[in-house]
Design an enzyme around this catalytic site. Structure first.
Site, PDB file in Angstrom:
ATOM      1  CB  ALA A  68      -1.702 -14.716  -7.612  1.00 48.33           C
ATOM      2  N   GLY A 111      -1.711 -10.075  -4.747  1.00 43.68           N
ATOM      3  CA  GLY A 111      -1.800 -10.958  -3.584  1.00 43.68           C
ATOM      4  C   GLY A 111      -0.737 -10.652  -2.537  1.00 43.68           C
ATOM      5  CD  GLU A 114      -5.639  -9.468  -2.584  1.00 41.18           C
ATOM      6  OE1 GLU A 114      -4.982 -10.344  -3.190  1.00 41.18           O
ATOM      7  OE2 GLU A 114      -6.860  -9.311  -2.746  1.00 41.18           O
TER       8      GLU A 114
END
Ligand code: HXC
Length: 260
Positions: A68, A111, A114
């Site tokens: 992120a 992220g 992910e």
């Protein structure tokens, strides 16, 4: 300054294959809200397109995605985070019914790790680096890392990395079962695209149902999942591609699948 209007690029490397490239190299492909919006939007287009049969998600040589965007989050409060709707965008990204292959070079952190995990197949370069370092900046994974990483590698390996934030290499990721294949860095995209071409040549309804049953089955009791599998198999017997695939085998010729 980064031009946020073009942070995801759409490429068509082969018939039936779309490559979505996160392209924010100055920030190591950090997943800004705009990257997330564009990824969800383009994946939705891929899902609806009758031409697209398989999607490749890629970054650049330095980073698949470094997580992120920390600069976008640093001053946020709880309400800001709730209003951003990151989870909705993430769900839209994970919801693509067509096969999605991650082509990971460089960093896949937070992220970014992910994002790779919500793909169906992960091809990694030998020097790719994975990790969930969120704990080091006072937070935790928010894009499924606590669940998908654990499902992929088991509780003890997952917590070992989630609690230390340690980064791990492609060979370790492969040994743990997080990645599907490790190849030379230069071979990552060609390998992912070649695999996507082979999948694109398969009957698409069968591909979608296989993905659907695997994904749904992971959250179901075995008996229910096996029933779902049987129903999906039976459904394929009403497709032309089933008749074509079996006729082609018997007639010793190549099948011509139409997605019907
Ligand atoms: C914002 C980032 C960034 C990130 C890198 N950059 N990662 N900006 N968010 N996640 C920026 C740097 O600030 C820097 O900008 C430029 O990219 C290059 O980064 P460097 O650190 O100089 O590069 P390098 O030395 O090669 O190190 C690369 C790196 C490191 C190992 C990837 O940048 C790093 O550790 N990044 C953070 C990784 C991380 O913690 N990810 C988890 C985020 S939280 P300038 O302007 O200085 O050139 C998360 C979950 C959130 O993902 C869940 C809630 C939704």
């Amino acid at each position: 300054p980064i031009d946020e209007s073009r942070v995801v690029r759409v490429e068509s490397p082969a018939d039936g294959v779309r490559l979505l490239r996160v392209d924010r190299p100055a920030a190591r492909n950090a997943l800004s809200m705009e990257v997330r919006r564009q990824l969800a939007g383009y994946l939705g287009e891929c899902a609806r397109s009758t031409e697209v049969r398989c999607v490749v998600l890629a970054g650049n040589p330095q980073a698949f995605a470094a997580g992120a965007d920390i600069k976008e989050m640093a001053d946020a409060g709880t309400v800001d985070m709730m209003k951003r709707g990151v989870l909705d965008l993430w769900r839209a990204t994970a919801a693509c019914p067509k096969p999605v292959i991650a082509a990971v070079r460089g960093y896949a952190l937070g992220g970014g790790c992910e994002l790779a995990q919500l793909c169906d197949i992960i091809v990694a370069g030998r020097s790719a680096k994975f990790g969930q370092p969120e704990i080091k900046i006072g937070i935790m994974p928010g894009g499924g890392g606590t669940q998908r990483l654990t499902a992929a590698v088991g509780k003890h390996k997952a917590l070992r990395y989630l609690l230390t934030g340690d980064v791990f290499g492609a060979d370790e990721a492969f040994a743990m079962g997080l990645v599907s294949e490790v190849v030379a860095d230069d071979a990552v995209e060609p390998t992912a695209i070649a695999m996507a071409c082979r999948i694109a040549a398969m009957p698409p309804l069968a591909a979608e149902l296989i993905k659907d049953v695997v994904m749904r089955g992971m959250d179901m009791p075995l008996e229910a999942a096996l029933t779902l599998e049987t129903r999906a198999l039976h459904l394929l017997f009403s497709t032309r591609d089933q008749k074509e695939g079996m006729a082609a085998f018997i007639e010793k010729r190549a099948p011509a699948f139409t997605g019907t």
